[in-house]
Design an enzyme around this catalytic site. Structure first.
Site, PDB file in Angstrom:
ATOM      1  N   CYS A 140       0.834  -1.210   0.000  1.00  8.67           N
ATOM      2  CA  CYS A 140       0.000   0.000   0.000  1.00  8.67           C
ATOM      3  C   CYS A 140       0.868   1.260   0.000  1.00  8.67           C
ATOM      4  CB  CYS A 140      -0.906  -0.009   1.224  1.00  8.67           C
ATOM      5  SG  CYS A 140      -0.057  -0.432   2.763  1.00  8.67           S
ATOM      6  N   HIS A 220      -2.363   5.383   6.671  1.00  6.06           N
ATOM      7  CA  HIS A 220      -0.989   5.862   6.830  1.00  6.06           C
ATOM      8  C   HIS A 220      -0.935   7.344   6.451  1.00  6.06           C
ATOM      9  CE1 HIS A 220       0.337   1.660   6.851  1.00  6.06           C
ATOM     10  NE2 HIS A 220      -0.098   1.466   5.632  1.00  6.06           N
TER      11      HIS A 220
END
Ligand code: NAD
Length: 355
Positions: A140, A220
């Site tokens: 990711c 994130h």
């Protein structure tokens, strides 16, 4: 129609399976799971054929009243492409099974780079996929970094990239991950593995990454500092990045000040599971001074690799070009939040350097 199986029906696998079902050129053959649990129940309710990843566990599915279509080898045999979304390290072991059935395979970012013939991010190297039988959709974070770097490298050249990745401790469903009350350099060494992973896509880019893990599950956050080879001007960079379908500028007017409201926004738009497939860039953070560019971007770890998996299927098993595949994937999934804020397209970003 491309026949696709999904082996490993967890965080990534269930999202990819749903995404396959809305593609006009793909059929989901079925999904494979190790054990019966609520996700197995949901797969059945969705009408997906369920295969046993471990044939020894077929009895436990029967005991739980869950119908199994067959062992995973049947799924592999009936598929043109398998998306392997099993936990890190298992995908590489599964490659023997895929090879035995001459079925092409897509591995995920938890696998070592050399487990597949090439690493993949649609925007950067879709067209480089030739007669490979395995590709690895990178993690990711690496996907998010590569999507950002690709247009900048093409237009201005990237001299150096320095990125601090403030990483969620675990996914919302991962009850055994942490930290609970700490801020952890992870890894303590610099660079973290993310920079070298970007180099599996862009070997020539000088990138250094540092990782920190925090007690959060949502997304994130990347603090990005890039030195470009040619001076662009803030407005030009804004326009360039805004034209990328998988980059979304969170406009100042939205008053989204953190990852919580960002996820709430995704849910309010009606996104299934609150998924954000796009990199989310804070518009106010974009600062360009000479050749130096800084910004914050957020990456929804559970979701951003889903469009890339769909494109990777086409790259392996169709003649479609990158542009055609990305457009189709984006249209069918509904990628592109920019349209939610039509005014933002006309507004100028606050410039730190004039064009
Ligand atoms: P997950 O644990 O949520 O799901 C994995 C699924 O595979 C589970 O349902 C598990 O029961 C099943 N499984 C275990 N062993 C299996 C086997 N031998 N055969 C078939 N199924 C098996 O994991 P995830 O988060 O979906 O991660 C899958 C891959 O995607 C990993 O490589 C990971 O690094 C990568 N990835 C994860 C994220 C994320 O944030 N979750 C983001 C990008 C990439």
């Amino acid at each position: 129609m491309i026949r696709v199986g999904v082996n490993g029906y967890g965080t990534i696998g269930k999202r990819v399976a749903d995404a396959i079902c809305v593609q006009p050129d793909m059929n989901l053959v079925g999904v494979a799971k190790t054990r019966p649990n609520y996700e197995a129940e949901i797969a059945i309710r969705n009408g997906y054929d369920l295969y046993a990843a471990d044939p020894a566990q077929m009895g436990s599915f029967a005991e739980a009243g869950i119908d199994i279509t067959g062992p995973v080898s049947d799924l592999v045999a009936a598929s043109d492409v398998i998306v392997d979304a099993t936990p890190s390290g298992i995908g590489e072991q599964n490659c023997k099974l895929y090879d035995a059935h001459s079925t092409k395979a897509i591995l995920q970012g938890g696998e070592d780079a050399d487990a597949a013939e090439m690493s993949f991010v649609s925007r950067a190297n879709y067209d480089d996929v030739g007669d490979e039988r395995t590709v690895r959709v990178v993690s990711c974070n690496t996907t998010g970094l590569t999507r950002l770097l690709a247009p900048l490298a093409e237009r201005y050249g990237v001299e150096t990239a320095r990125v601090t990745l403030i990483r969620r401790g675990g996914d919302p469903g991962e009850i055994d991950r942490g930290p609970i009350n700490d801020i952890v350099p992870d890894p303590t060494e610099i660079p973290s593995h993310h920079g070298p992973d970007v180099n599996t896509i862009f070997p020539e880019i000088d990138i250094e990454t540092a990782g920190v893990k925090v007690p959060a599950t949502l997304m994130h956050l990347h603090s990005v500092n890039i030195t470009l080879e040619r001076e662009p001007g803030a407005q030009r960079v804004h326009e360039l990045l805004q034209n990328e379908s998988r980059l979304f500028f969170i406009p100042e007017q939205a008053k989204i000040g953190g990852l919580g409201p960002l996820k709430e926004f995704a849910r309010d738009t009606g996104r299934t599971r609150g998924d954000l497939w796009e990199n989310c860039l804070w518009e106010e953070s974009l600062t360009v001074a000479g050749t130096d560019l800084s910004l914050f971007q957020s990456i929804h770890q559970e979701a951003d690799v889903v469009p890339e998996n769909i494109d990777a299927i086409r790259a392996l098993a169709s003649e479609q070009s990158r542009e055609e595949s990305m457009r189709l994937t984006d249209e069918t999934l509904g990628v592109g939040l920019e349209s939610m804020f039509a005014d933002s397209r006309r507004r100028a970003v606050r410039p730190a350097a004039d064009d």
